[in-house]
Design a protein around this motif. Sequence first.
Motif, PDB file in Angstrom:
ATOM      1  N   ASP A 130      -3.290   4.545  -2.689  1.00  0.00           N
ATOM      2  CA  ASP A 130      -3.694   3.195  -2.311  1.00  0.00           C
ATOM      3  C   ASP A 130      -3.430   3.041  -0.813  1.00  0.00           C
ATOM      4  OD1 ASP A 130      -4.377   0.532  -2.293  1.00  0.00           O
ATOM      5  OD2 ASP A 130      -2.476  -0.154  -3.142  1.00  0.00           O
ATOM      6  N   TYR A 131      -4.489   2.955  -0.016  1.00  0.00           N
ATOM      7  CA  TYR A 131      -4.342   2.987   1.439  1.00  0.00           C
ATOM      8  C   TYR A 131      -5.231   1.925   2.075  1.00  0.00           C
ATOM      9  CZ  TYR A 131      -8.979   4.902   1.547  1.00  0.00           C
ATOM     10  OH  TYR A 131     -10.337   5.042   1.398  1.00  0.00           O
ATOM     11  N   LEU A 132      -4.972   1.668   3.342  1.00  0.00           N
ATOM     12  CA  LEU A 132      -5.808   0.760   4.135  1.00  0.00           C
ATOM     13  C   LEU A 132      -5.844   1.273   5.562  1.00  0.00           C
ATOM     14  CD1 LEU A 132      -7.391  -1.935   4.500  1.00  0.00           C
ATOM     15  CD2 LEU A 132      -5.178  -3.004   5.038  1.00  0.00           C
ATOM     16  N   GLN A 183       2.076  -4.581   4.326  1.00  0.00           N
ATOM     17  CA  GLN A 183       3.238  -3.833   3.861  1.00  0.00           C
ATOM     18  C   GLN A 183       2.791  -2.525   3.229  1.00  0.00           C
ATOM     19  OE1 GLN A 183       5.767  -6.002   1.157  1.00  0.00           O
ATOM     20  NE2 GLN A 183       7.523  -4.656   1.508  1.00  0.00           N
ATOM     21  N   SER A 184       3.564  -1.468   3.483  1.00  0.00           N
ATOM     22  CA  SER A 184       3.225  -0.152   2.932  1.00  0.00           C
ATOM     23  C   SER A 184       4.476   0.706   2.798  1.00  0.00           C
ATOM     24  CB  SER A 184       2.210   0.562   3.842  1.00  0.00           C
ATOM     25  OG  SER A 184       2.757   0.778   5.127  1.00  0.00           O
ATOM     26  N   LYS A 185       4.341   1.749   1.997  1.00  0.00           N
ATOM     27  CA  LYS A 185       5.438   2.703   1.837  1.00  0.00           C
ATOM     28  C   LYS A 185       5.476   3.704   2.988  1.00  0.00           C
ATOM     29  CE  LYS A 185       4.941   2.426  -3.186  1.00  0.00           C
ATOM     30  NZ  LYS A 185       4.541   3.182  -4.404  1.00  0.00           N
ATOM     31  N   ASN A 186       4.315   3.972   3.586  1.00  0.00           N
ATOM     32  CA  ASN A 186       4.199   4.932   4.684  1.00  0.00           C
ATOM     33  C   ASN A 186       3.181   4.418   5.688  1.00  0.00           C
ATOM     34  OD1 ASN A 186       5.696   7.463   3.432  1.00  0.00           O
ATOM     35  ND2 ASN A 186       4.300   6.705   1.845  1.00  0.00           N
ATOM     36  N   VAL A 187       3.262   4.949   6.905  1.00  0.00           N
ATOM     37  CA  VAL A 187       2.321   4.595   7.967  1.00  0.00           C
ATOM     38  C   VAL A 187       1.875   5.871   8.668  1.00  0.00           C
ATOM     39  CG1 VAL A 187       2.060   3.460  10.224  1.00  0.00           C
ATOM     40  CG2 VAL A 187       3.267   2.288   8.362  1.00  0.00           C
ATOM     41  N   VAL A 188       0.575   5.946   8.983  1.00  0.00           N
ATOM     42  CA  VAL A 188       0.038   7.045   9.781  1.00  0.00           C
ATOM     43  C   VAL A 188      -0.574   6.463  11.044  1.00  0.00           C
ATOM     44  CG1 VAL A 188      -1.602   8.952   9.918  1.00  0.00           C
ATOM     45  CG2 VAL A 188      -0.435   8.459   7.745  1.00  0.00           C
ATOM     46  N   LEU A 189      -0.103   6.914  12.196  1.00  0.00           N
ATOM     47  CA  LEU A 189      -0.685   6.516  13.479  1.00  0.00           C
ATOM     48  C   LEU A 189      -1.762   7.522  13.854  1.00  0.00           C
ATOM     49  CD1 LEU A 189       2.491   5.518  15.527  1.00  0.00           C
ATOM     50  CD2 LEU A 189       0.654   3.986  14.820  1.00  0.00           C
ATOM     51  N   ALA A 190      -3.010   7.052  13.952  1.00  0.00           N
ATOM     52  CA  ALA A 190      -4.140   7.908  14.325  1.00  0.00           C
ATOM     53  C   ALA A 190      -4.945   7.200  15.406  1.00  0.00           C
ATOM     54  CB  ALA A 190      -5.001   8.203  13.096  1.00  0.00           C
ATOM     55  N   THR A 191      -4.249   6.767  16.442  1.00  0.00           N
ATOM     56  CA  THR A 191      -4.849   5.889  17.449  1.00  0.00           C
ATOM     57  C   THR A 191      -5.487   6.629  18.617  1.00  0.00           C
ATOM     58  OG1 THR A 191      -2.610   5.636  18.350  1.00  0.00           O
ATOM     59  CG2 THR A 191      -3.423   3.890  16.939  1.00  0.00           C
ATOM     60  N   GLY A 192      -5.452   7.967  18.622  1.00  0.00           N
ATOM     61  CA  GLY A 192      -6.137   8.703  19.686  1.00  0.00           C
ATOM     62  C   GLY A 192      -5.540   8.459  21.059  1.00  0.00           C
ATOM     63  N   TYR A 193      -6.411   8.497  22.084  1.00  0.00           N
ATOM     64  CA  TYR A 193      -5.912   8.361  23.455  1.00  0.00           C
ATOM     65  C   TYR A 193      -6.898   7.695  24.405  1.00  0.00           C
ATOM     66  CZ  TYR A 193      -8.926  12.311  24.702  1.00  0.00           C
ATOM     67  OH  TYR A 193      -9.998  13.114  24.900  1.00  0.00           O
ATOM     68  N   PRO A 211      11.371   8.310   9.262  1.00  0.00           N
ATOM     69  CA  PRO A 211      10.887   8.815   7.967  1.00  0.00           C
ATOM     70  C   PRO A 211       9.790   7.927   7.388  1.00  0.00           C
ATOM     71  CG  PRO A 211      13.286   8.868   8.049  1.00  0.00           C
ATOM     72  CD  PRO A 211      12.833   8.118   9.278  1.00  0.00           C
ATOM     73  N   GLY A 212       8.696   8.583   6.972  1.00  0.00           N
ATOM     74  CA  GLY A 212       7.567   7.844   6.419  1.00  0.00           C
ATOM     75  C   GLY A 212       6.524   7.442   7.431  1.00  0.00           C
ATOM     76  N   LEU A 213       6.783   7.710   8.717  1.00  0.00           N
ATOM     77  CA  LEU A 213       5.819   7.395   9.779  1.00  0.00           C
ATOM     78  C   LEU A 213       5.273   8.701  10.338  1.00  0.00           C
ATOM     79  CD1 LEU A 213       4.447   5.341  11.683  1.00  0.00           C
ATOM     80  CD2 LEU A 213       6.457   5.490  13.149  1.00  0.00           C
ATOM     81  N   TYR A 214       3.965   8.889  10.252  1.00  0.00           N
ATOM     82  CA  TYR A 214       3.316  10.147  10.596  1.00  0.00           C
ATOM     83  C   TYR A 214       2.365   9.975  11.786  1.00  0.00           C
ATOM     84  CZ  TYR A 214       4.890  11.603   5.932  1.00  0.00           C
ATOM     85  OH  TYR A 214       5.645  11.891   4.826  1.00  0.00           O
ATOM     86  N   TYR A 250       0.839  -1.200   0.000  1.00  0.00           N
ATOM     87  CA  TYR A 250       0.000   0.000   0.000  1.00  0.00           C
ATOM     88  C   TYR A 250       0.875   1.251   0.000  1.00  0.00           C
ATOM     89  CZ  TYR A 250      -3.856  -3.090   1.354  1.00  0.00           C
ATOM     90  OH  TYR A 250      -4.803  -4.088   1.384  1.00  0.00           O
ATOM     91  N   ASP A 251       0.310   2.332  -0.496  1.00  0.00           N
ATOM     92  CA  ASP A 251       1.003   3.617  -0.321  1.00  0.00           C
ATOM     93  C   ASP A 251       1.047   3.990   1.152  1.00  0.00           C
ATOM     94  OD1 ASP A 251       1.487   4.088  -3.062  1.00  0.00           O
ATOM     95  OD2 ASP A 251      -0.540   4.905  -3.331  1.00  0.00           O
ATOM     96  N   VAL A 252      -0.083   3.784   1.840  1.00  0.00           N
ATOM     97  CA  VAL A 252      -0.192   4.190   3.245  1.00  0.00           C
ATOM     98  C   VAL A 252      -1.035   3.182   4.020  1.00  0.00           C
ATOM     99  CG1 VAL A 252      -0.801   6.056   4.851  1.00  0.00           C
ATOM    100  CG2 VAL A 252      -0.184   6.616   2.490  1.00  0.00           C
TER     101      VAL A 252
END
Length: 335
Positions: free
Chosen positions: A28-30, A119-129, A287-290, A4-6
Amino acid sequence: MHIYDVIVIGGGPCGLAMGVELAKSGMDYLILEKGNLTESIRNYPRRMRFFSTAENIEIGGIPFAISEVKASRNEALQYYRKVAGYYNLNFKLFIDVDRAEKQPDGTFLTYTNDGQIFQSKNVVLATGYFDVPRLLNVPGENLPNVSHYYDEPFKYSYTNVVLVGGSNSSVEAALELYRHDAHVTIVHKEADFRTKVKYWLVPDVKNRVKEGKIHTRFNSVTEAIEPGRMLIRNTETGETEWLPADFVFLLVGYLPDEHLLTRCGVELDPATKVPTFNTENFETNVPGLYLCGTVMAGIFTEKVFIENGRDHAAAIADHLAGREIRTVKELIDRI
């Protein structure tokens, strides 16, 4: 393995906002969510209403129509699901992520606790609190009659309920419990309720306290919890008191999952738990982890909400797409 892209970890409002921006950018994301969509909102008190107006928690440019001045929990749950459906967001539910690891080739492998790998090129953590409650670390905190989450009032009618905390969650629960025939006591370490309590609740709770219908113990901290009672100590006088407590709610806040962040390689400030990230594009020291939303706030969870967290998604998508980053409201400048 599909690359995936992300990969977006977390399907709350900010994770969904991230998915919308990625979909708009043709990526292309998941989205991986360990519960159902907006699981944290599903775990809110059943009759809770948001402090923010509806337009401030909208995502994806989709209007949020509500029946009253403030949105209810149920309205929010329905709204975010409708947005996910409108954009046909790509997500997998009930997938509990253990970690994301950067590989020598620059891609990421995201491992889940049930053995799946993405597998992905980038990862975004949006797990809140909302999944990690602040602990008091006192004896009895793990008893079955003790909870860090308030649900609804009917179970507690005609019982002694102690609420620890002086902010919105404690005040709202106290008022609802009192109106459903519970004997309510609020224990708070400060001399009064927190100043950020919803303005329309303040006169209500203070009048109930004045009438003796809701009891308070200010300048007091919890020392121990036992079945049927709770020991508190006044921080000014040093005196201790046992309160009758059939049920105890420790409503003192929540924290981002620092262990997940560190397993992903993100550096944290040892004192504040604020992760290392670029304040313009929200890329971490990996790098690549947001980071998107309240996950970036450390112990200062009151500074990042849906209102400003949703804006992070646009900035991240712009950076990933190589576009000029749209301005993000500077509501995290003190973090």
